[in-house]
Design a protein around this motif. Structure first.
Motif, PDB file in Angstrom:
ATOM      1  N   UNK A  52       1.755   0.082  -0.176  1.00 14.30           N
ATOM      2  CA  UNK A  52       1.126  -0.974   0.607  1.00 14.30           C
ATOM      3  C   UNK A  52      -0.241  -0.528   1.129  1.00 14.30           C
ATOM      4  N   UNK A  53      -0.417   0.794   1.243  1.00 15.39           N
ATOM      5  CA  UNK A  53      -1.691   1.371   1.685  1.00 15.39           C
ATOM      6  C   UNK A  53      -1.834   2.750   1.066  1.00 15.39           C
ATOM      7  N   UNK A  54      -3.022   3.055   0.610  1.00 14.45           N
ATOM      8  CA  UNK A  54      -3.319   4.366   0.040  1.00 14.45           C
ATOM      9  C   UNK A  54      -4.653   4.837   0.593  1.00 14.45           C
ATOM     10  N   UNK A  55      -4.683   6.097   0.997  1.00 13.07           N
ATOM     11  CA  UNK A  55      -5.933   6.724   1.426  1.00 13.07           C
ATOM     12  C   UNK A  55      -6.121   7.982   0.576  1.00 13.07           C
TER      13      UNK A  55
ATOM     14  N   UNK B  43      -9.929   4.040   0.976  1.00 11.31           N
ATOM     15  CA  UNK B  43      -8.663   3.410   1.334  1.00 11.31           C
ATOM     16  C   UNK B  43      -8.545   2.076   0.624  1.00 11.31           C
ATOM     17  N   UNK B  44      -7.312   1.706   0.327  1.00  9.39           N
ATOM     18  CA  UNK B  44      -7.052   0.379  -0.229  1.00  9.39           C
ATOM     19  C   UNK B  44      -5.670  -0.065   0.246  1.00  9.39           C
ATOM     20  N   UNK B  45      -5.440  -1.366   0.237  1.00 11.97           N
ATOM     21  CA  UNK B  45      -4.159  -1.878   0.708  1.00 11.97           C
ATOM     22  C   UNK B  45      -3.775  -3.143  -0.036  1.00 11.97           C
ATOM     23  N   UNK B  46      -2.513  -3.474   0.057  1.00 16.17           N
ATOM     24  CA  UNK B  46      -1.984  -4.710  -0.506  1.00 16.17           C
ATOM     25  C   UNK B  46      -2.306  -5.816   0.492  1.00 16.17           C
TER      26      UNK B  46
END
Length: 174
Positions: free
Chosen positions: A139-142, A5-8
């Motif tokens: 804004x968020x990716x999984x 996961x990553x996010x802004x």
């Protein structure tokens, strides 16, 4: 299985509280002479995934709304599969040197094996953001990746979805 996961980090998730989610999951896009056709995951597999995303978003304080209600974020899942093939051969022969020459030989044996991996990508984007390229930035990716061949089970995918949200505590709005 892998969950990434990553996010802004500059995005204020706590200031948002509504989301929209499609009722289908795209697994392929076919483009033919400029015509675009979407290929969707079978409902048998898509429904539990969409339900798990809904349950996790709700548990984090988000309210689901229809896309026409102009939600704060759009949550869009998509699926990708990749099949890898590998080939091997074995050529059995024996040398009959003590007979004064080559002995019998056997034809080669070929084996073809494959395995399929799949990735479920869940993207959260803000449709209300101002973007120079007129696209909503993520804004968020999984990304949830795992082996599909032989050991695929819906429960494994649902566990990975839960893990993606568990490792993203910044999504909590309440």
């Amino acid at each position: 299985d892998l969950v990434y996961t990553m996010h802004d980090e500059s995005y204020d998730f706590k200031a948002q509280n509504t989301y929209a989610l499609p009722d289908k999951i795209v697994k392929d896009i076919k483009i033919d002479n400029g015509d675009t056709t979407f290929v969707y995951m079978k409902d048998t597999y898509a429904k539990p995934i969409l339900d798990a995303i809904d349950a996790n978003m709700s548990a984090l304080g988000w309210s689901k709304v229809d896309i026409s209600a102009q939600p704060d974020v759009l949550v869009t899942p998509g699926a990708i599969t990749s099949t890898n093939y590998y080939y091997s051969y074995w050529y059995d022969w024996w040398y009959g040197g003590w007979y004064g020459g080559w002995g019998w030989y056997y034809p080669p044996y070929y084996t073809v094996s494959s395995y399929t991996t799949g990735t479920l990508i869940i993207t959260m984007a803000d449709p209300n953001s101002d973007s120079a390229i007129e696209q909503s930035p993520a804004t968020w990716v999984a990304a949830l990746n795992g082996l599909l061949t032989g050991s695929y089970s819906t429960s494994r995918v649902l566990e990975l979805i839960d893990q993606a949200f568990a490792q993203s505590p910044y999504l909590k709005t309440n």
